[in-house]
Every structure is written in structure tokens, then in C-alpha cells.
Design an enzyme around this catalytic site. Structure first.
Site, PDB file in Angstrom:
ATOM      1  N   HIS A 137       0.829  -1.206   0.000  1.00 12.66           N
ATOM      2  CA  HIS A 137       0.000   0.000   0.000  1.00 12.66           C
ATOM      3  C   HIS A 137       0.863   1.255   0.000  1.00 12.66           C
ATOM      4  O   HIS A 137       2.055   1.227   0.318  1.00 12.66           O
ATOM      5  CB  HIS A 137      -0.932   0.020   1.216  1.00 12.66           C
ATOM      6  N   ASP A 139       0.698   5.014   1.796  1.00 10.24           N
ATOM      7  CA  ASP A 139      -0.007   5.674   2.893  1.00 10.24           C
ATOM      8  C   ASP A 139      -0.858   6.847   2.398  1.00 10.24           C
ATOM      9  O   ASP A 139      -0.424   7.635   1.557  1.00 10.24           O
ATOM     10  CB  ASP A 139       1.005   6.207   3.913  1.00 10.24           C
ATOM     11  N   HIS A 287       4.744  -0.002   0.457  1.00 11.98           N
ATOM     12  CA  HIS A 287       5.436  -0.795   1.468  1.00 11.98           C
ATOM     13  C   HIS A 287       4.527  -1.865   2.052  1.00 11.98           C
ATOM     14  O   HIS A 287       3.302  -1.843   1.879  1.00 11.98           O
ATOM     15  CB  HIS A 287       6.018   0.091   2.576  1.00 11.98           C
ATOM     16  N   ARG A 302       5.606   6.442  14.003  1.00  7.96           N
ATOM     17  CA  ARG A 302       5.647   6.960  12.637  1.00  7.96           C
ATOM     18  C   ARG A 302       5.166   8.392  12.564  1.00  7.96           C
ATOM     19  O   ARG A 302       4.223   8.789  13.264  1.00  7.96           O
ATOM     20  CB  ARG A 302       4.757   6.092  11.731  1.00  7.96           C
TER      21      ARG A 302
END
Length: 311
Positions: A137, A139, A287, A302
Site C-alpha cells: 500500500h 499511505d 510498502h 511513525r
């Protein structure tokens, strides 16, 4: 001799003998056309592959990031698409925010759990909460301005497993057949969060989120905001359909395009260690968080870097 030749001729075609599959050389360019490699003075570059991903040495990210180092970090990310740092002892939330500001402001994910520091999402997995990011995917593609990148730091890692993989979606585009590139060049896709993040919500919760997060549209092929390089921009969890195509055409075409991320020559894999940090270009890559460590504990924090409209 004749018997051998006849047997070869009569052998059935391989099961995976599909038009998009081929053997041998692939087009694997690190830089956009006509771009020149950058001369680094502040950091040491150790490539993971010749064209994609690099570990950066010779830098202590717990110290202030000056203008020259910041420019080298920006160039390294543009050139390698994912950059890694190891052994960053003492690297904390303030350092993570300072590193992310090299590229821009913070972009919050409305579905991620937050920490006590604004803009940082904490992703903790263990025996009670199994990892669920093991799908290729990009983000925030469900946002009108998807994040330009992310800074991820390892807080706690399992003894083994829990790697993260990235796929170079510029290489994925470069290796499409010319006819397919022409076919998708002007297409636009609809992206949405509901099929993924909404799976565990009731109707009332989904309606509340929908008010703030409507469906959005992005080109199937985008030009990178900085390099201008063409990049394939569809992903399995968030790309719902391509406008102007029938349901059958959508299924056929999206099946081809999302599978491009799964070709090993376009990928890198990073083994996390304590005090490791990854920064990735979210427009140029997808990723996949490998979920092979259950029931061990894995904690990551993150920051998403604020994005811009894609064209």
C-alpha cells in the site's frame, strides 16, 4: 536427438506464462531521465540494491540538522526513494519531528493511535494485537493530498521477524509494456478508506468519518512532485476503481497494476534493529509490513510528511 527435440516441442506451456511476466533483464533506473547523481559530503551511501534503497552512515540524527546535511538527506531520498539509519542511540520523538521537518510538515492519519507527542502515531503489536499492515500500500492515498513520505523509528523489535519491504513504483511503471502505458496514461482512479479502515466500524462510525473523508481521485500514473518521474499510483487496499471502465475492465486492469508491487526486482527488505530509522518517499513507493513475528512484541512510531495534490 530427434526424441529430445520432440519432447521439448510437446511440453505444455508453463502455468505462469502470462503476457506481463518475463525472464531476464528489467529496466531499473535509480534516477529520473537526465538527472545527475548527487555528490555527497556529509553522509556515506551504502546501497541495498543498485537502483533502490540505501543505508546512510556517518550521521548522528540526535544532533541538530544543518542546512547542508538537510539538503543531502533530501537528495538521498529523491535518489534512493527509501533511506535507512542504524545505531541512532538516544533518538527520541523530538529528534523524529526534527528529521521529518527536513521534508515538510506533519500529516496526521485519522485512524492511527496517537502518542503523547503531536503528529506521531504509535504502532504497537503483540500477542493481543496482531500486525495487520501486511498488504502492499501507499499511505494516505485516500486523502486529497497524500503524504509525501514518512519517518518510522523502531522502539521495540522482535528477536526475529517483523521486517518491512518497499517496492519501487517508478520501476513498476517503467517495466509496463508500451501499449499498457498508453492505455493508462490518462486514466483516473477513485481512492477510499472504507474497505480497509472501515472494516471494523459500524455504520454510525463510518458515517462520521465519511463526513470528513470523502472519496478522492488521483491519476493512475502520477508525476513525482519533485523529480517529475512517472510513477504507478494504484494500491490494493485504497484504490477502489478506475473511472470510465466497466466492472470487468476494472478487475482485469487493477489486477495487473497492483501486482506490479510484488515483483522482487522492484523490492527491498529491511531487517529492523533497535535504534533503526527508515524514511521513505510515499509517492514513489509502496510498502508492506511483514507479519511473521506473532506473538512477539513490535513497537514502531511513525510520522507522515504532509502532501500535495498529485498530477
Amino acid at each position: 536427438m530427434h526424441a529430445v527435440v520432440t519432447a521439448a516441442v510437446d511440453r505444455p506451456a508453463p502455468v505462469l506464462d502470462k503476457p506481463l511476466m518475463h525472464y531476464g533483464r528489467r529496466v531499473l533506473d535509480r534516477l529520473a531521465p537526465e538527472a545527475e547523481p548527487f555528490a555527497y559530503r556529509q553522509v556515506e551511501i551504502s546501497p541495498l540494491t543498485p537502483h533502490f534503497g540505501a543505508e546512510l552512515g556517518g550521521v548522528d540524527l540526535t544532533r541538530p540538522i544543518g542546512a547542508e546535511l538537510a539538503e543531502e538527506l533530501r537528495q538521498a531520498l529523491l535518489e534512493w526513494k527509501v533511506i535507512f539509519f542504524r545505531g541512532q542511540t538516544g533518538f527520541d520523538a523530538d529528534h523524529q519531528l526534527a528529521l521529518s521537518r527536513v521534508w515538510g510538515g506533519v500529516e496526521a492519519n485519522p485512524f492511527f493511535p496517537k502518542t503523547g507527542t503531536a503528529g506521531i502515531s504509535r504502532l504497537a503489536k503483540d500477542a493481543k494485537a496482531a500486525g495487520n499492515k501486511n498488504i502492499w500500500h501507499s499511505d494516505h492515498s485516500f486523502m486529497a493530498n497524500p503524504s509525501l513520505g514518512a519517518v518510522l523509528r523502531a522502539v521495540e523489535v522482535p528477536a526475529a521477524g517483523g521486517d518491512t519491504m518497499w517496492a519501487d513504483m517508478a520501476a513498476a511503471y517503467d517495466n509496463l509494456p508500451a501499449g499498457l502505458k498508453e492505455r493508462i496514461g490518462s486514466l483516473v482512479a477513485v481512492h477510499d478508506w472504507e474497505a480497509s479502515w472501515g472494516a471494523l466500524m459500524n455504520d454510525e462510525q463510518k458515517a462520521a468519518f465519511r463526513a470528513d473523508w470523502p472519496q478522492v481521485e488521483h491519476p493512475v500514473v502520477v508525476r513525482h512532485p519533485r523529480s517529475g518521474r512517472k510513477t504507478l499510483y494504484v494500491n490494493e487496499p485504497f484504490t477502489r476503481y478506475i473511472k470510465g471502465l466497466s466492472e470487468a475492465e476494472n478487475r482485469e486492469l487493477l489486477d495487473i497494476l497492483v501486482l506490479q508491487a510484488r515483483i522482487p526486482e522492484f523490492q527491498i527488505r529491511f531487517r529492523w534493529e533497535p535504534d533503526s530509522i527508515a524514511v521513505w518517499d510515499n509517492i514513489a513507493t509502496q510498502h508492506y509490513a511483514v507479519n511473521d513475528y506473532f506473538p512477539q512484541r513490535r513497537v514502531m512510531e511513525r510520522i507522515a510528511i504532509a502532501g500535495v495534490p498529485l498530477s
